[in-house]
Write a protein that holds these residues in place. Structure first.
Motif, PDB file in Angstrom:
ATOM      1  N   SER A   1      -3.536   0.539  -3.122  1.00  0.00           N
ATOM      2  CA  SER A   1      -3.454  -0.583  -2.150  1.00  0.00           C
ATOM      3  C   SER A   1      -3.714  -1.904  -3.109  1.00  0.00           C
ATOM      4  CB  SER A   1      -4.346  -0.587  -1.204  1.00  0.00           C
ATOM      5  OG  SER A   1      -4.461  -2.084  -0.362  1.00  0.00           O
TER       6      SER A   1
ATOM      7  N   TYR B   1       0.675   5.396   0.851  1.00  0.00           N
ATOM      8  CA  TYR B   1       0.185   6.433   1.770  1.00  0.00           C
ATOM      9  C   TYR B   1       0.966   7.618   1.540  1.00  0.00           C
ATOM     10  CZ  TYR B   1      -3.678   3.718   4.069  1.00  0.00           C
ATOM     11  OH  TYR B   1      -4.867   3.113   4.266  1.00  0.00           O
TER      12      TYR B   1
ATOM     13  N   ARG C   1      -4.190   6.784  -8.321  1.00  0.00           N
ATOM     14  CA  ARG C   1      -5.180   6.255  -7.025  1.00  0.00           C
ATOM     15  C   ARG C   1      -5.674   5.041  -7.449  1.00  0.00           C
ATOM     16  NH1 ARG C   1      -5.554  10.196  -3.230  1.00  0.00           N
ATOM     17  NH2 ARG C   1      -4.679  12.252  -3.486  1.00  0.00           N
TER      18      ARG C   1
ATOM     19  N   LYS D   1       0.749  -1.279   0.162  1.00  0.00           N
ATOM     20  CA  LYS D   1       0.045  -0.118  -0.034  1.00  0.00           C
ATOM     21  C   LYS D   1       0.919   1.343  -0.077  1.00  0.00           C
ATOM     22  CE  LYS D   1      -0.303  -0.401   5.002  1.00  0.00           C
ATOM     23  NZ  LYS D   1      -1.282  -0.926   6.067  1.00  0.00           N
TER      24      LYS D   1
ATOM     25  N   THR E   1      -2.321  10.595   6.035  1.00  0.00           N
ATOM     26  CA  THR E   1      -3.404   9.840   6.240  1.00  0.00           C
ATOM     27  C   THR E   1      -4.415   9.484   4.913  1.00  0.00           C
ATOM     28  OG1 THR E   1      -4.746  11.801   6.725  1.00  0.00           O
ATOM     29  CG2 THR E   1      -3.652  10.384   8.551  1.00  0.00           C
ATOM     30  N   ASP E   2      -3.756   9.906   3.669  1.00  0.00           N
ATOM     31  CA  ASP E   2      -4.381  10.167   2.487  1.00  0.00           C
ATOM     32  C   ASP E   2      -4.101   8.550   1.907  1.00  0.00           C
ATOM     33  OD1 ASP E   2      -5.594  10.116   0.090  1.00  0.00           O
ATOM     34  OD2 ASP E   2      -4.227  11.808  -0.621  1.00  0.00           O
ATOM     35  N   ARG E   3      -4.997   7.804   1.888  1.00  0.00           N
ATOM     36  CA  ARG E   3      -4.591   6.580   1.210  1.00  0.00           C
ATOM     37  C   ARG E   3      -4.726   6.713  -0.521  1.00  0.00           C
ATOM     38  NH1 ARG E   3      -7.758   2.119  -1.161  1.00  0.00           N
ATOM     39  NH2 ARG E   3      -7.215   0.052  -0.400  1.00  0.00           N
TER      40      ARG E   3
END
Length: 248
Positions: A180, A172, A211, A170, A175-177
């Motif tokens: 994954s 990051y 993304r 994953k 805190t922004d994903r």
């Protein structure tokens, strides 16, 4: 004769005649009763005599004497040798038949112990060390390839396996994903290898610089310049990170 026809006494003559008549009547009644009893007795006697007389019991002839009580008693009291032998044989056979019945019963099946595996077993996850390498400076939207490995940190040879359910890569930014491998199971190809102590299972994985979202789809937003972290995580093992910078 004159006294018979003409009773003499202190009482009137009618009284004596009344007494005589009463006596005569009494005698007639008694005589009638006697005759009736005799007639009844005669009838009952003839009826009894009419029944058949049972035949007389004749004694057995003298030349065939009946067996004496002592002979019959001794014969019934002492069984023949064959009878006693068969009785003792059956008595000896009956107790021995029980053990044979129990012996013929099938014993309960005892579960056999599971065989001890002779080949290598799966490596404990806590004994595996993950590594992650790749480019650390990228442009926004630039594709890159990561090299990953799982090192066998145990003292024996064991099997290392990777599946989409046990491994995740994953990315990051804070805190922004961003991305994954859990969003697309095809990103992690299952693999398995027998690895000696301190050797490793290695493979590569790519990131398109975009993304991700569930269903193996990409989002239209392009990651902006900044600092990003790629993290490799195997269930039960310690995660490892790679710091990346996206510049303008």
């Amino acid at each position: 004769m004159s006294t018979v026809l003409h009773p003499v006494g202190p009482e009137p003559e009618e009284t004596y005649w009344a007494r005589r008549v009463a006596v005569i009547i009494a005698l007639v009644v008694v005589a009638g009763l006697v005759v009736a009893l005799v007639v009844n007795a005669t009838r009952s006697g003839s009826a009894v005599s009419a029944e058949p007389v049972p035949p007389a019991v004749t004694a057995p002839p003298a030349d065939s004497p009946s067996p004496s009580p002592s002979a019959s008693t001794s014969a019934s009291a002492s069984p023949s040798p064959s009878a006693s032998a068969s009785a003792s044989a059956s008595a000896e056979a009956s107790p021995s038949s029980k053990p044979s019945a129990s012996a013929s019963a099938k014993p309960k099946a005892t579960p056999s112990p599971k065989p001890t595996p002779t080949g290598p077993v799966a490596c404990p996850a806590e004994d595996l060390r993950a590594t992650l390498t790749g480019k650390q400076r990228l442009k926004p939207g630039q594709k890159t390839t990561f090299t990953l490995s799982l090192i066998n940190g145990s003292a024996t040879t064991c099997v290392v396996s990777v599946t989409p359910k046990t491994f995740e890569l994953k990315i990051y930014s804070g805190t922004d994903r961003i991305w994954s491998s859990d969003d697309c199971a095809a990103a992690v190809k299952p693999r398995k290898a027998t690895v000696k102590a301190e050797d490793a299972l290695e493979w590569t994985m790519g990131w398109g610089g975009d993304r991700s979202r569930a269903g193996c789809k990409s989002r239209p937003e392009v990651p902006r310049p900044g600092t990003y972290f790629a993290t490799a995580q195997l269930d039960g093992a310690k995660p490892v990170q790679l710091r990346m910078i996206l510049g303008g």
